[in-house]
Scaffold this active site. Structure first.
Site, PDB file in Angstrom:
ATOM      1  CB  SER A 102     -82.661 -20.181 -13.264  1.00  0.00           C
ATOM      2  OG  SER A 102     -81.652 -19.629 -14.015  1.00  0.00           O
ATOM      3  CG  HIS A 143     -81.326 -24.026 -16.735  1.00  0.00           C
ATOM      4  ND1 HIS A 143     -80.904 -24.164 -15.303  1.00  0.00           N
ATOM      5  CD2 HIS A 143     -81.894 -22.810 -16.775  1.00  0.00           C
ATOM      6  CE1 HIS A 143     -81.034 -22.856 -14.755  1.00  0.00           C
ATOM      7  NE2 HIS A 143     -81.524 -22.062 -15.472  1.00  0.00           N
ATOM      8  CG  ASP A 186     -78.491 -26.325 -15.746  1.00  0.00           C
ATOM      9  OD1 ASP A 186     -77.948 -25.451 -16.511  1.00  0.00           O
ATOM     10  OD2 ASP A 186     -79.262 -26.145 -15.039  1.00  0.00           O
TER      11      ASP A 186
END
EC number: 3.1.2.12
Length: 282
Positions: free
Chosen positions: A151, A260, A227
């Site tokens: 991320s 995620h 996600d």
């Protein structure tokens, strides 16, 4: 060189999982990082794989949740996971207490805007200071280093590898923020840390760096299709287009049904470790 203060050490798959603390010159604060030293290090220096974590995280998230030590021990890889921002007395935070700026959200750059520029110097910390500290204190091979992240940390891995190609021989990412100039997280962070001039942002945006001539020998990216940040914040299609235009070999794996979380990272971290090990073997 400031001395490392051991925080913890635990035997793990024949190696040792360490956590250290030290006073950082780059950030002007105490900093912590985790380092897994594989059993092969008893015979000499080993390749190093850096992991940069995402928003709200510390050095603990990858160390505890990813399950990477077993394969790292097999492959003889040292894993180093720094914190995601400076912390401590006098370090400013998001004035509204939001999670996407300030503490836990350093974006792996050196801020130029007050009050952030005093302490938020994560690029200098990771690339220069911590690299030197690890090389001096641990059996790390200085010329065999790779970097990966998740991320915000995926953004960091990409941009640091593009900005410092002589430092990192391999790079990969899980669900990276592909183009922070074109997503809400990134626009907030870059404007806060670097000011309103978008031209200054280009040096910390992977897609813009590639468009401006920076190159990688190859890139592995995993992205979950479930996600929740995929369309608004991550935008892997922008990285795909930039790599295609520049001729950078990109393996972008869209993993059906994955979100995620660290369950996603744990599912595919072995692939990333083996991919890096193949490049760092010689």
């Amino acid at each position: 060189m400031d001395a490392l203060e051991p925080v913890s050490a635990a035997r793990c798959f024949g190696g040792t999982q360490h956590v250290f603390r030290h006073q950082s010159r780059a950030t002007g604060t105490p900093m912590r990082f985790a380092a897994f030293v594989p059993p092969q290090a008893a015979a000499g220096p080993v390749p190093v794989l850096w992991f940069l974590a995402g928003l709200t995280c510390t050095e603990e998230n990858f160390t505890v949740k990813a399950g990477a030590q077993r394969v790292a021990a097999e492959l003889g890889l040292m894993l180093v996971a720094p914190d995601t921002s400076p912390r401590g007395e006098g370090v400013p935070d998001d004035p509204d207490g939001a999670y996407d700026f300030g503490l836990g959200a350093g974006f792996y750059l050196d801020a130029t805007e007050a009050p952030w520029s005093t302490h938020y110097r994560m690029e200098s910390y990771v690339v220069e200071e911590l690299s030197e500290l690890v090389a001096a204190a641990l059996p790390a091979h200085p010329a065999r280093q790779g970097i990966m992240g998740h991320s915000m940390g995926g953004h960091g891995a990409l941009t640091l590898a593009l900005r410092h190609p002589d430092r990192y021989r391999s790079v990969s990412a899980f669900a990276p923020i592909a183009s922070p100039m074109r997503c809400p997280w990134g626009e907030k962070a870059l404007s806060g840390y670097l000011g309103p001039d978008r031209a200054a942002w280009r040096g910390h945006d992977a897609c813009a760096l590639i468009e401006d001539g920076a190159r990688l020998p190859a890139l592995l990216v995993d992205q979950g299709t479930a996600d929740g940040f995929l369309e608004t914040q991550l935008r892997p299609e922008l990285l795909e287009a930039a790599c295609a235009a520049a001729g950078i070999p990109l393996t972008l794996r869209r993993q059906a049904g994955y979100d995620h979380s660290y369950f996603f990272i744990a599912s595919f971290v072995e692939d990333h470790l083996r991919w890096h090990a193949a490049t760092l073997a010689t």
